[in-house]
Enzyme design. Structure first.
Site, PDB file in Angstrom:
ATOM      1  N   HIS A   1       0.808  -1.235   0.000  1.00 23.51           N
ATOM      2  CA  HIS A   1       0.000   0.000   0.000  1.00 23.51           C
ATOM      3  C   HIS A   1       0.834   1.275   0.000  1.00 23.51           C
ATOM      4  CE1 HIS A   1      -3.462  -2.398   0.192  1.00 23.51           C
ATOM      5  NE2 HIS A   1      -3.694  -2.427   1.502  1.00 23.51           N
TER       6      HIS A   1
ATOM      7  N   HIS B   1      -9.419   2.734   0.598  1.00 21.67           N
ATOM      8  CA  HIS B   1      -9.450   1.562   1.470  1.00 21.67           C
ATOM      9  C   HIS B   1     -10.562   1.650   2.524  1.00 21.67           C
ATOM     10  CE1 HIS B   1      -7.959  -1.872   3.706  1.00 21.67           C
ATOM     11  NE2 HIS B   1      -6.935  -1.992   2.891  1.00 21.67           N
TER      12      HIS B   1
ATOM     13  N   GLU C   1     -11.331  -2.748  -2.791  1.00 20.51           N
ATOM     14  CA  GLU C   1     -10.199  -1.924  -3.231  1.00 20.51           C
ATOM     15  C   GLU C   1     -10.022  -2.100  -4.750  1.00 20.51           C
ATOM     16  OE1 GLU C   1      -6.852  -3.102  -0.594  1.00 20.51           O
ATOM     17  OE2 GLU C   1      -8.470  -3.880   0.680  1.00 20.51           O
TER      18      GLU C   1
HETATM   19  C1  G6D Z   1      -4.225  -7.043   5.589  1.00 25.36           C
HETATM   20  O1  G6D Z   1      -3.994  -8.511   3.723  1.00 25.36           O
HETATM   21  C2  G6D Z   1      -4.757  -7.435   4.239  1.00 25.36           C
HETATM   22  C3  G6D Z   1      -4.674  -6.299   3.268  1.00 25.36           C
HETATM   23  O2  G6D Z   1      -5.320  -6.663   2.048  1.00 25.36           O
HETATM   24  C4  G6D Z   1      -5.357  -5.077   3.872  1.00 25.36           C
HETATM   25  O3  G6D Z   1      -5.267  -4.003   2.973  1.00 25.36           O
HETATM   26  C5  G6D Z   1      -4.681  -4.739   5.187  1.00 25.36           C
HETATM   27  O4  G6D Z   1      -4.795  -5.816   6.070  1.00 25.36           O
HETATM   28  C6  G6D Z   1      -5.331  -3.554   5.852  1.00 25.36           C
HETATM   29  O5  G6D Z   1      -2.846  -6.885   5.488  1.00 25.36           O
END
Ligand code: G6D
Length: 341
Positions: free
Chosen positions: A101, A175, A306
């Site tokens: 991210h 998100h 997302e």
């Molecule tokens: C965890 O694997 C998930 C991700 O997809 C998510 O964006 C994150 O938590 C907030 O890592």
């Protein structure tokens, strides 16, 4: 239609867009974080349908990325590295040896410049951010404009635009965790999801796509006829288990449409995107006990859609690319619209 503002912690500004039917969306200039979305249920009762901290100071860290704009690249970049035209780029590994991210200089933690706008049937905000060349290891000076628009048809539209002076990679998303029961009355386990998708990306035990496209037919990943999220949460399918008992997968969308229903409230959310796919994450690993607006967090308190191009395309050729040529305009849109049944 109206726009109101208020100062919050850290001198951040919270904006609230309200339409003529009293639906409203609130967000911060910090991270573009959506902090509240007030949407009516079948009785017309306005309730908040997104997860957000009660104490906004907690957004300084925000390891769950509640409500935030994500960039330069949403998702996981394997081994925090990629190659462009024969040159290797090293990014900040902020999740083990991988990059998640946008890393520690990601867009979820920058202060966006804002400029309001209004037309007869829309009210909104343009958010601007300039990410310098080599920001977190990404090439190119990247100018980003995100537009949040609320319409009188109870649609919340996110438009993403960006341009770079060098060839680079980009995949922006938001998100937000949705919970259509309203004010955290229930988890999302009984939410019914429909999406026209035949393949999902298989994940390894570090949640890194293996590059294999898994056929959804006959599995808990087939949402073509509608399915409750509980079916994947309770399933013994190896991919549901590897995700922490639920979904955390990239679904390749045929027509870019997702429909989410909550029978208890009557709320229906339609998502329409021009992105090639979406990571649906059912908050399997959400920290329990967080003080959120409306209640305490627990597993499956929310579900994220997302919409994005997958960063797995950097290491596997089976997917649409996320490269952006110098001077090319990146333009993506996702519409969240709300009705009742
Ligand atoms: C965890 O694997 C998930 C991700 O997809 C998510 O964006 C994150 O938590 C907030 O890592």
């Amino acid at each position: 239609m109206q726009l109101t503002t208020r100062k919050t912690v850290n001198q951040w500004t919270e904006y609230t867009l309200t339409n003529d039917h009293d639906m409203s969306v609130s967000f911060l200039d910090f991270g573009g974080i959506i902090t509240k979305m007030m949407v009516p249920n079948r009785e017309g009762k306005l309730e908040n349908i997104v997860l957000s901290y009660e104490d906004y100071k907690q957004y300084e860290d925000n390891p769950n990325y509640f409500g935030a704009l994500i960039g330069r690249v949403a998702g996981r970049i394997e081994k925090a590295s990629f190659e462009l035209d024969g040159k290797e780029y090293l990014l900040i590994p902020n999740e083990g040896k991988h990059h998640l991210h946008g890393g520690t200089t990601g867009f979820h933690q920058v202060l966006w410049e804002t400029k309001p706008f209004q037309t007869e049937n829309e009210i909104g905000m343009k958010l601007f951010h300039s990410s310098p060349d080599n920001d977190g290891g990404y090439p190119g000076n990247l100018d980003v404009t995100v537009k949040y628009t609320l319409t009188n048809d109870n649609e919340f539209i996110i438009d993403y635009e960006a341009v770079s002076d060098q060839k680079t990679i980009i995949s922006l998303t938001n998100h937000t965790y949705f919970n259509l029961s309203g004010n955290l009355k229930d988890t999302v386990e009984q939410h019914v999801v429909m999406m026209d998708c035949e393949e999902v990306l298989e994940l390894d035990h570090e949640l890194i796509p293996t590059g294999k496209l898994m056929e959804v037919k006959g599995t808990p990943f087939d949402f073509s006829q509608g399915r409750t999220l509980a079916e994947g949460i309770q399933s013994e399918h190896p991919q549901n288990i590897i995700a922490g008992n639920g979904y955390d997968h990239y679904f390749l969308l045929n027509d870019g449409t997702i429909v989410v229903k909550d029978e208890s409230s009557g709320r229906v959310m339609k998502v329409k995107t021009n992105q090639p796919g979406v990571v649906m994450y059912t908050s399997n690993t959400l920290e329990e006990g967080l003080q959120l607006q409306g209640g305490i967090s627990k597993q499956y308190s929310g579900v994220c859609f997302e919409t994005q191009g997958s960063p797995a395309s950097l290491h596997h050729t089976v997917l649409p690319e996320i490269t952006l040529q110098a001077g090319e305009k990146y333009q993506k849109q996702t519409i969240f619209s709300f009705q009742n049944e």
